[in-house]
Design a protein around this motif. Structure first.
Motif, PDB file in Angstrom:
ATOM      1  N   ALA A 181       0.836  -1.212   0.000  1.00 30.89           N
ATOM      2  CA  ALA A 181       0.000   0.000   0.000  1.00 30.89           C
ATOM      3  C   ALA A 181       0.863   1.251   0.000  1.00 30.89           C
ATOM      4  O   ALA A 181       0.588   2.210  -0.733  1.00 30.89           O
ATOM      5  N   ALA A 236      -6.105   4.453   3.747  1.00 29.26           N
ATOM      6  CA  ALA A 236      -6.519   3.076   3.460  1.00 29.26           C
ATOM      7  C   ALA A 236      -6.192   2.143   4.618  1.00 29.26           C
ATOM      8  O   ALA A 236      -7.044   1.363   5.068  1.00 29.26           O
ATOM      9  N   GLN A 273      -8.599   4.707  -6.100  1.00 34.15           N
ATOM     10  CA  GLN A 273      -7.751   3.714  -5.452  1.00 34.15           C
ATOM     11  C   GLN A 273      -8.614   2.637  -4.817  1.00 34.15           C
ATOM     12  O   GLN A 273      -9.691   2.940  -4.301  1.00 34.15           O
ATOM     13  N   GLU A 274      -8.120   1.405  -4.813  1.00 35.84           N
ATOM     14  CA  GLU A 274      -8.875   0.317  -4.191  1.00 35.84           C
ATOM     15  C   GLU A 274      -7.914  -0.715  -3.615  1.00 35.84           C
ATOM     16  O   GLU A 274      -6.879  -1.016  -4.206  1.00 35.84           O
ATOM     17  N   TRP A 279     -11.524  -1.459   0.556  1.00 37.08           N
ATOM     18  CA  TRP A 279     -11.404  -0.015   0.765  1.00 37.08           C
ATOM     19  C   TRP A 279     -11.329   0.647  -0.591  1.00 37.08           C
ATOM     20  O   TRP A 279     -10.647   0.160  -1.495  1.00 37.08           O
ATOM     21  N   SER A 310     -13.674   8.192   1.093  1.00 35.92           N
ATOM     22  CA  SER A 310     -13.045   6.969   1.585  1.00 35.92           C
ATOM     23  C   SER A 310     -14.181   6.058   2.034  1.00 35.92           C
ATOM     24  O   SER A 310     -14.978   6.444   2.885  1.00 35.92           O
TER      25      SER A 310
END
Length: 190
Positions: A28, A38, A68-69, A81, A98
């Motif tokens: 990450a 995240a 983003q994931e 997330w 988020s």
């Protein structure tokens, strides 16, 4: 090559490769723009549970900026997330959403994995892309439209990687993630 985000900062159009990192935090931090956001969200749900596997996605588009994931499997749950920039007309510069979703593995009814293979000049087979879907028992909330068939549809989680979008390492890691989820689907939870 860079692309501006909504705050006027330049973002790299090609992101670092997360696939060499076996632990979630390192991957990450190498790949996401907002790893602290995240990891805090995921940590609040995982609470020390073992991370058996994960996959990451990030891209930049002209409408919503950075998307983003992170998807984590701990053996009994998929914890997702998602972070996304808010378009300028919907919030102040730098604003983002988020969100967190927890899906019990018991609700995954089917795991599908399609690889596109090509043969190199020397005859070796290479994986050029991978598409993975996880069909869920829940119903898709998007409703029906002209392009969608009428009636309820099962919800699905979809993931994909190509040589241009992620490279061979991320293709392999996504396939590994799909196999992990497939191995726990239908098994009794201890």
């Amino acid at each position: 090559m860079t692309q501006p985000d909504f705050g006027g900062n330049e973002l790299p159009a090609v992101f670092p490769d997360w696939s060499p990192y076996q632990d979630l935090e390192s991957a990450a931090r190498a790949y996401l723009r907002d790893p602290d956001v995240a990891l805090e969200a995921l940590g609040g749900v995982l609470r020390g549970a073992s991370v058996l596997g994960f996959t990451l996605e990030r891209f930049v588009n002209e409408v919503n900026g950075v998307w983003q994931e992170v998807v984590v499997c701990d053996g009994s749950r998929l914890v997702l997330w998602h972070g996304e920039d808010v378009p300028p007309e919907e919030g102040p510069p730098g604003a983002m959403t988020s969100s967190l979703r927890v899906v019990p593995v018991s609700t995954v009814t089917e795991v599908g994995c399609r690889r596109r293979l090509t043969r190199t000049e020397n005859g070796r087979i290479r994986v050029d892309s991978i598409d993975v879907y996880l069909l869920l028992t829940s119903l898709d909330e998007s409703g029906s439209g002209e392009e969608l068939p009428a009636g309820p549809r099962h919800d699905a989680l979809r993931f994909g990687k190509t040589l241009d979008d992620g490279g061979a390492g991320q293709i392999a890691r996504l396939e590994e993630f799909a196999r992990l989820v497939a191995s726990v689907v239908g098994r009794p939870v201890l």
